[in-house]
Enzyme design. Sequence first.
Site, PDB file in Angstrom:
ATOM      1  CE1 TYR A  49      29.561  76.704  65.991  1.00 36.68           C
ATOM      2  CE2 TYR A  49      30.031  74.247  65.650  1.00 36.68           C
ATOM      3  CZ  TYR A  49      29.809  75.442  65.816  1.00 36.68           C
ATOM      4  OH  TYR A  49      31.558  75.955  64.838  1.00 36.68           O
ATOM      5  CG  LEU A 189      27.639  72.575  51.102  1.00 39.19           C
ATOM      6  CD1 LEU A 189      26.831  71.712  51.648  1.00 39.19           C
ATOM      7  CD2 LEU A 189      28.056  71.653  49.610  1.00 39.19           C
ATOM      8  CB  ILE A 227      33.578  70.961  58.640  1.00 40.62           C
ATOM      9  CG1 ILE A 227      34.375  71.986  58.743  1.00 40.62           C
ATOM     10  CG2 ILE A 227      34.981  69.576  59.284  1.00 40.62           C
ATOM     11  CD1 ILE A 227      34.359  72.413  59.437  1.00 40.62           C
ATOM     12  CB  SER A 230      23.642  66.920  56.044  1.00 39.83           C
ATOM     13  OG  SER A 230      21.901  66.322  55.781  1.00 39.83           O
ATOM     14  CG  ASN A 239      26.981  66.361  52.612  1.00 39.57           C
ATOM     15  OD1 ASN A 239      26.679  66.553  50.991  1.00 39.57           O
ATOM     16  ND2 ASN A 239      26.704  66.939  53.303  1.00 39.57           N
TER      17      ASN A 239
HETATM   18  P1  NAD Z   1      27.206  73.735  55.524  1.00 32.53           P
HETATM   19  O1  NAD Z   1      27.119  74.580  54.424  1.00 32.53           O
HETATM   20  O2  NAD Z   1      27.281  72.747  56.272  1.00 32.53           O
HETATM   21  O3  NAD Z   1      25.700  73.394  54.512  1.00 32.53           O
HETATM   22  C1  NAD Z   1      24.114  72.897  55.832  1.00 32.53           C
HETATM   23  C2  NAD Z   1      22.835  73.442  55.028  1.00 32.53           C
HETATM   24  O4  NAD Z   1      22.890  72.964  54.090  1.00 32.53           O
HETATM   25  C3  NAD Z   1      21.846  72.475  55.907  1.00 32.53           C
HETATM   26  O5  NAD Z   1      21.041  73.540  55.654  1.00 32.53           O
HETATM   27  C4  NAD Z   1      22.344  71.559  55.001  1.00 32.53           C
HETATM   28  O6  NAD Z   1      20.903  70.715  55.278  1.00 32.53           O
HETATM   29  C5  NAD Z   1      22.398  71.348  54.185  1.00 32.53           C
HETATM   30  N1  NAD Z   1      22.655  70.463  53.468  1.00 32.53           N
HETATM   31  C6  NAD Z   1      24.112  69.744  53.335  1.00 32.53           C
HETATM   32  N2  NAD Z   1      24.449  68.750  52.809  1.00 32.53           N
HETATM   33  C7  NAD Z   1      23.694  69.363  51.397  1.00 32.53           C
HETATM   34  C8  NAD Z   1      23.319  68.645  50.178  1.00 32.53           C
HETATM   35  N3  NAD Z   1      24.098  66.880  50.238  1.00 32.53           N
HETATM   36  N4  NAD Z   1      22.466  69.106  49.537  1.00 32.53           N
HETATM   37  C9  NAD Z   1      22.023  69.776  49.489  1.00 32.53           C
HETATM   38  N5  NAD Z   1      22.044  70.368  50.474  1.00 32.53           N
HETATM   39  C10 NAD Z   1      22.336  70.319  52.219  1.00 32.53           C
HETATM   40  O7  NAD Z   1      26.835  75.743  56.155  1.00 32.53           O
HETATM   41  P2  NAD Z   1      27.202  75.310  57.694  1.00 32.53           P
HETATM   42  O8  NAD Z   1      26.648  74.323  58.249  1.00 32.53           O
HETATM   43  O9  NAD Z   1      27.362  76.601  57.761  1.00 32.53           O
HETATM   44  O10 NAD Z   1      29.163  74.724  58.370  1.00 32.53           O
HETATM   45  C11 NAD Z   1      29.891  73.245  58.388  1.00 32.53           C
HETATM   46  C12 NAD Z   1      29.905  73.348  59.967  1.00 32.53           C
HETATM   47  O11 NAD Z   1      31.220  74.327  59.703  1.00 32.53           O
HETATM   48  C13 NAD Z   1      29.262  74.041  60.550  1.00 32.53           C
HETATM   49  O12 NAD Z   1      28.193  72.795  61.024  1.00 32.53           O
HETATM   50  C14 NAD Z   1      30.076  74.469  61.798  1.00 32.53           C
HETATM   51  O13 NAD Z   1      30.779  72.572  62.448  1.00 32.53           O
HETATM   52  C15 NAD Z   1      31.326  75.038  60.962  1.00 32.53           C
HETATM   53  N6  NAD Z   1      31.378  76.233  60.767  1.00 32.53           N
HETATM   54  C16 NAD Z   1      32.060  77.319  61.034  1.00 32.53           C
HETATM   55  C17 NAD Z   1      32.268  77.999  61.864  1.00 32.53           C
HETATM   56  C18 NAD Z   1      33.375  79.306  62.468  1.00 32.53           C
HETATM   57  O14 NAD Z   1      33.578  80.173  62.689  1.00 32.53           O
HETATM   58  N7  NAD Z   1      34.302  78.450  62.791  1.00 32.53           N
HETATM   59  C19 NAD Z   1      30.494  79.147  61.284  1.00 32.53           C
HETATM   60  C20 NAD Z   1      30.073  77.998  60.827  1.00 32.53           C
HETATM   61  C21 NAD Z   1      30.339  76.937  60.597  1.00 32.53           C
END
Ligand code: NAD
Length: 274
Positions: A49, A189, A227, A230, A239
């Site tokens: 990241y 999400l 996890i 935002s 959240n």
């Molecule tokens: P997420 O599902 O958390 O969605 C993030 C998106 O949704 C952002 O655009 C955000 O602005 C929006 N959002 C957040 N809260 C909201 C709400 N209450 N209403 C409407 N929209 C909202 O997606 P993410 O970031 O891809 O996944 C979360 C975390 O998981 C990442 O930050 C990371 O730490 C982890 N992750 C891990 C892997 C892995 O391979 N291990 C891959 C992807 C993500």
Amino acid sequence: MTQMLSLSDGRQIPQLGFGLWQVPASSTAETTATALRLGYRLVDGAAIYGNEEGQGEGIRRSGLPREDIFVTTKVWNSDQGFDKALRAAESSLKRLRLTHVDLLLVHWPCPSKDLYLETWRALIRLKEDGKALSIGVSNFQEPHLERIIGETGVTPVLNQVEINPRLQQSALRAFHARHGIVTQSWTPLGQGLSFDAAPVQAAARRTGRTPAQVVLRWHIQIGASVIPRSTREAGLLENLALFDFSLTEGEMAAIASLDTGERCGPDPARFEMS
Ligand code: NAD
């Protein structure tokens, strides 16, 4: 503020945390400190990241005792292999300016590299050395889990995988349950693709919550750690408010029917990006 889940090594993890993927390095310290101030206690980061410095800085800026915060980072694909993974973890700790992380994960199995077993052995060493208090994996599927458990006798405490209402991973979650592995949901999400679905809308109307909160509460009630990411204070707060309402059995069953098996992210059996 948040419930805790028990890990098989005797430690505990907050069920709710926040993720730092795609959070700009320049604002990660501020986002992390804000989230911790609002009540989050689990920070999910990764070497890839590119913001571990900010992750560590935000933890210090929060003023909270280090032991109150659950810090995760991950070993990236190009650092797989025993010696490389040891060095990668040391580099992460340097960037975080921490003596240890709470949880260190192998980020992806990358099966065609065939290095995840050696990488897992490195994580076992890092736990013995106190650099990671708990060790786990991410994006591992059943054959990968069976292999590392069978070869080392050490079961990961957690597997962080893509889960959302359209990709519920029931078979993998059942495998986790049989082995005492905590499921942690990434991209929980699901890019908002189920927000308009009738069961989510109906539960949102009944509870007076947003579709995002309904989806996150669904993760909580299937027993997963979750996890969401935002960077806005309002989004972080939204959240966080998951523990003062619940979905009925009927609502959970209706959301279960949304499973199509479609992924937002890559297929772990093939993903090799280094
Ligand atoms: P997420 O599902 O958390 O969605 C993030 C998106 O949704 C952002 O655009 C955000 O602005 C929006 N959002 C957040 N809260 C909201 C709400 N209450 N209403 C409407 N929209 C909202 O997606 P993410 O970031 O891809 O996944 C979360 C975390 O998981 C990442 O930050 C990371 O730490 C982890 N992750 C891990 C892997 C892995 O391979 N291990 C891959 C992807 C993500």
